[in-house]
Design a protein around this motif. Sequence first.
Motif, mmCIF file in Angstrom:
data_model
loop_
_atom_site.group_PDB
_atom_site.id
_atom_site.type_symbol
_atom_site.label_atom_id
_atom_site.label_comp_id
_atom_site.label_asym_id
_atom_site.label_seq_id
_atom_site.Cartn_x
_atom_site.Cartn_y
_atom_site.Cartn_z
ATOM 1 N N ALA A 33 -63.852 -2.352 -18.481
ATOM 2 C CA ALA A 33 -63.606 -3.530 -17.641
ATOM 3 C C ALA A 33 -63.364 -4.769 -18.498
ATOM 4 C CB ALA A 33 -64.791 -3.760 -16.703
ATOM 5 N N TYR A 43 -67.087 -7.810 -11.141
ATOM 6 C CA TYR A 43 -67.409 -6.714 -10.222
ATOM 7 C C TYR A 43 -67.066 -5.359 -10.853
ATOM 8 C CZ TYR A 43 -67.824 -3.909 -6.002
ATOM 9 O OH TYR A 43 -68.201 -2.963 -5.090
ATOM 10 N N ASP A 44 -65.926 -5.295 -11.531
ATOM 11 C CA ASP A 44 -65.546 -4.047 -12.198
ATOM 12 C C ASP A 44 -66.592 -3.643 -13.224
ATOM 13 O OD1 ASP A 44 -63.256 -3.901 -10.709
ATOM 14 O OD2 ASP A 44 -61.930 -4.665 -12.282
ATOM 15 N N ASP A 56 -63.468 -10.537 -9.733
ATOM 16 C CA ASP A 56 -62.958 -9.172 -9.824
ATOM 17 C C ASP A 56 -63.350 -8.510 -11.133
ATOM 18 O OD1 ASP A 56 -61.826 -9.350 -7.334
ATOM 19 O OD2 ASP A 56 -59.804 -9.793 -8.063
ATOM 20 N N SER A 57 -63.215 -9.239 -12.227
ATOM 21 C CA SER A 57 -63.547 -8.674 -13.535
ATOM 22 C C SER A 57 -65.026 -8.342 -13.626
ATOM 23 C CB SER A 57 -63.175 -9.666 -14.642
ATOM 24 O OG SER A 57 -61.818 -10.024 -14.565
ATOM 25 N N SER A 102 -70.064 -2.661 -11.300
ATOM 26 C CA SER A 102 -70.006 -1.405 -10.550
ATOM 27 C C SER A 102 -69.797 -0.207 -11.465
ATOM 28 C CB SER A 102 -68.904 -1.466 -9.489
ATOM 29 O OG SER A 102 -67.639 -1.737 -10.076
ATOM 30 N N SER A 103 -69.016 -0.365 -12.531
ATOM 31 C CA SER A 103 -68.749 0.765 -13.420
ATOM 32 C C SER A 103 -69.909 1.031 -14.363
ATOM 33 C CB SER A 103 -67.465 0.518 -14.226
ATOM 34 O OG SER A 103 -67.597 -0.620 -15.066
#
Length: 401
Positions: free
Chosen positions: A39, A317-318, A314-315, A321-322
Motif C-alpha cells: 500500500a 485504508y489500504d 484511501d491510501s 485493511s491489508s
Amino acid sequence: MKPMKITLGALLLSGTAMSAMADDTELHFIMCGGEVREADQAVVDQFIADHDGVTVNLEAVPWGTCQDKSLTLAAAGDPPSIAYMGSRTLRQLANNDLIVPANIDPETPYQPGVLNTVTIEGTAWGYPHAFSTKGLYLNCDLIEASGQACEAPATWDDMYALAKGVVDNTDAAGVGLAGKDFDNTMHQFLNYLYSNGGVVVDAATGENKLDSKETRETLEFYGKLVEVAQDGPTAWERDQLRDLFNDGKIAMYVSGPWGYGQHKEEINQKVVPVPAGPSGESGSILITDSIVVFKGSGHEDLAHELAQRITSGDSQYDLDSSWGLTPILDYAALGKTDLYYEDGIWPVFTSSISTGGPEPLVEDFKSLQSVFTNMVQGIILQDDSVDNLVTIAGEELDEAL
C-alpha cells in the motif's frame, strides 16, 4: 534489506542528461521495519509519476537500527527527507530541532486519541500511520476445564476470580504477566492503567500525572495478579506470553489484533476487552507509528505532500485493511462502506479507542521504560510498598520529561 532506489524513467548518460540529473530532486525516505508494504509502495510510485524530476530513495531498515540511523543522519546535518518510525521518538526529535511540525488537516477524521500519540503540548509532530490497540485473549478450553464459563470478565475482580479458578482447578496459570526489562512491560501495565482512568502525561500541558490514586490501584492489582500468574514474571515479555498461551500454560493474556492469527488453530480462543478497574472503564494503550518530515533537507514541502498522501483516506485504508491494523481513521465518516473492522474480533479493538491513552512521549524513551519496569518489577518482587513505588516512579518520570 538493501536500499531500494525508485526512479521515474531512465536518463541517458549524455551531457544533457547529466545536467538534468543535477537539477533533479531526490527524497530520502527511511522506512523502519525492514520492508515496504504494498500500500505504501503504491503511493510512492504514484507520487513519482506525478512529479517530473523527482525521485524517492526508499530505504527499508530493520527496527533495531532504523531509528538510530535516522537520528544520526539528522544530527550530522544529512537528514532523510522523511521517515516512518515509532511515534515514541517524536519528543526527542522535536526537542533537538531535527523535524518540523506536521501539516495535518484539522478535518481529518482520526479516531479519538490518535492525535494524542503524536502531539506535544498542542503541536502535532508526526502524521499517524499505523495504529494498534489491545484486548484480553482467553483460552476457553482451559477456562471451561476449570469448571467456569468462558465469558468476558467485566472488572478486575472478575478477571482475578477467573484466573484463580484456573489455578485452583487445572495445572495452568490463570494469567500471563510481562515483567521483563523490555518496552512491552510498560505497555502491558498501561493497558490496565488506562482501563482504570489513569493518565501518565497530559498531552496538552506536558504535566506529569503518574503519581495518582489510579496508578496506585493499578499497581496493587498487578501485584495481586502475580498470585495467579506464571512463575517468575520478570523473566517474560509479551511475545513469550503468546508462546505460553499456545502451549496451554496460561489461560489469558493481553495482546493486539495480530495475536488472533498467531495462536494455534486448535485453541478455542476468545478475545474480549481489557477489564475495567475501580476508577475507570475498559481501555487500552494507543500506540502509533508515524511519518515525520525532517528539517534541513531543502525540500520539506515535497516531503509534507508525500506524508499527507501516504496517510490519506484511501491510501491509509489500504494499509490498515491489508496489514490488519486497528483503523486509524473513522472511515465511515469518509464515506466508506463494508468496513473490514465491523465484524469478527474487530469491535473489541475499536471499542477501547475512545477510552484509551497514548504511549507517553518523552525525550529519552529508555528512561521512560525504566520508570515503569522499576515500578512493575518492584511490586512483582515485593521489594517495596505500592505507595512508595508509585511515588518514586512519579519522581523518576519528572526527570525523564
